[in-house]
Design an enzyme around this catalytic site. Structure first.
Site, PDB file in Angstrom:
ATOM      1  N   ASN A   1      38.392  33.924  45.660  1.00 26.00           N
ATOM      2  CA  ASN A   1      38.971  34.139  44.342  1.00 26.00           C
ATOM      3  C   ASN A   1      39.507  35.544  44.113  1.00 26.00           C
ATOM      4  O   ASN A   1      40.326  35.760  43.220  1.00 26.00           O
ATOM      5  CB  ASN A   1      37.891  33.813  43.295  1.00 26.00           C
ATOM      6  CG  ASN A   1      38.275  34.242  41.909  1.00 26.00           C
ATOM      7  OD1 ASN A   1      39.169  33.662  41.295  1.00 26.00           O
ATOM      8  ND2 ASN A   1      37.612  35.268  41.403  1.00 26.00           N
TER       9      ASN A   1
ATOM     10  N   TYR B   1      53.074  39.340  43.899  1.00 29.43           N
ATOM     11  CA  TYR B   1      52.047  38.418  43.399  1.00 29.43           C
ATOM     12  C   TYR B   1      52.481  36.968  43.592  1.00 29.43           C
ATOM     13  O   TYR B   1      51.727  36.131  44.088  1.00 29.43           O
ATOM     14  CB  TYR B   1      51.774  38.707  41.922  1.00 29.43           C
ATOM     15  CG  TYR B   1      50.653  37.884  41.331  1.00 29.43           C
ATOM     16  CD1 TYR B   1      49.325  38.271  41.498  1.00 29.43           C
ATOM     17  CD2 TYR B   1      50.923  36.720  40.608  1.00 29.43           C
ATOM     18  CE1 TYR B   1      48.294  37.522  40.959  1.00 29.43           C
ATOM     19  CE2 TYR B   1      49.894  35.968  40.065  1.00 29.43           C
ATOM     20  CZ  TYR B   1      48.584  36.368  40.244  1.00 29.43           C
ATOM     21  OH  TYR B   1      47.564  35.612  39.715  1.00 29.43           O
TER      22      TYR B   1
END
Length: 251
Positions: free
Chosen positions: A90, A157
C-alpha cells in the site's frame, strides 16, 4: 471466531490513512499484523491503536524502494509469526505536481521508485515466501483511479499506478496455479493525508461536490475492500483491479 484468526497480515504504508485503517481491520478480524512504514511516529500510533483494541502487531521501519528493507520485512514477518498469509502493498507517495514537460527527472524517479518499484519488490519477496509455504495466500496492491484514467499534472503518479495494475496481472497469472491470488484496488478521493496533499488542504471539503455520491471516501471503506479480496470465500477473484471511487470514473 473470525475467519482470519491465526493468519498473518503484512501491510506497507501502515502509518496512516488506508494503511492504518486496513491494519486495524485485519487485527480486529483476528489476524496478527506486521505494520510497516517509513514514518515511524505514525507507525507507532497505528500500533498503539491496534494494541489498545486487543490486537497483535509488530512494527518495522521499511523503505519499500530499498530491496534490503523489503527482504528484511518478509523475513521478520516469518521469523516473528512463522508464516505469511496476506500482504497489502500500500505504501505510496503523490510526488511533485507539474505539467509533464516541466516534471524534473528526479521527481519522476522518486515516485516510480516508491509506487512502482516498491510494489515490484514487495511482490517479489512476498510471492517467494508464499511459494515456499505452499499454502496459497492473497496479496492486494494499492493502485488508484489514476491507474485507469489520466490525470493532468501528476504524470509520474499516474504512470506508476497504471504500472501497479500491470504488475498485479502478471503476478496473478504467474501464481494462479499455486493458489496465490493477487488483486489491486483503485481508490478515488479518500479522506487521508495523501489526498489532502493533492488538494493542498481539506480534500473532503474541496472535492466532495464533484463526487457522484456527494462525499469523499473513508479509509475504513477501502480497508473493507482489501479484506474482502483476501477472504477465502472469493477464491475465484484474481488479477483484477477494483475501483472504489463513489462513482467518479463511471461518468
Amino acid at each position: 471466531m473470525s475467519t482470519m484468526s491465526g493468519k498473518v497480515a503484512l501491510i506497507t504504508g501502515a502509518g496512516g490513512g488506508i494503511g492504518r485503517a486496513t491494519a486495524r481491520l485485519f487485527a480486529e478480524r483476528g489476524a496478527r499484523v506486521v505494520a510497516t512504514d517509513v514514518a515511524e511516529a505514525g507507525l507507532e500510533e497505528t500500533a498503539a491503536l491496534i494494541r489498545d483494541a486487543g490486537g497483535e502487531v509488530t512494527t518495522l521501519r521499511v523503505d519499500v524502494a530499498n530491496e534490503e528493507d523489503v527482504a528484511r520485512m518478509v523475513e521478520t514477518t516469518v521469523s516473528t509469526y512463522g508464516r505469511l498469509d496476506y500482504a497489502f502493498n500500500n505504501a505510496g507517495i503523490v510526488g511533485a505536481q507539474a505539467p509533464l514537460t516541466e516534471l524534473a527527472e528526479a521527481d519522476w524517479e522518486r515516485v516510480i521508485a516508491v509506487n512502482l518499484k516498491g510494489v515490484f519488490l514487495g511482490l517479489k519477496h512476498e510471492l517467494r515466501q508464499l511459494a515456499k509455504q505452499g499454502t496459497g495466500g492473497a496479496i492486494v496492491n494499492t493502485a488508484s483511479t489514476a491507474g485507469v484514467v489520466g490525470n493532468p499534472n501528476i504524470a509520474a503518479y499516474t504512470a506508476s499506478k497504471h504500472g501497479v495494475i500491470g504488475l498485479t496481472k502478471v503476478a496473478a497469472l504467474e501464481h494462479a496455479r499455486a493458489g496465490v491470488r493477487v488483486n489491486a484496488i483503485c481508490p478515488g478521493v479518500i479522506k487521508s493525508p495523501m489526498t489532502d496533499g493533492f488538494s493542498g488542504g481539506d480534500a473532503a471539503e474541496l472535492m466532495k461536490d464533484v463526487q457522484p455520491v456527494g462525499r469523499v471516501g473513508r479509509a475504513e471503506e477501502v480497508a473493507e475492500l482489501v479484506l474482502f479480496l483476501c477472504h477465502d470465500a472469493v477464491g475465484y477473484i484474481t488479477g483484477q483491479a477494483y475501483i472504489i471511487d463513489g462513482g467518479y470514473t463511471a461518468q
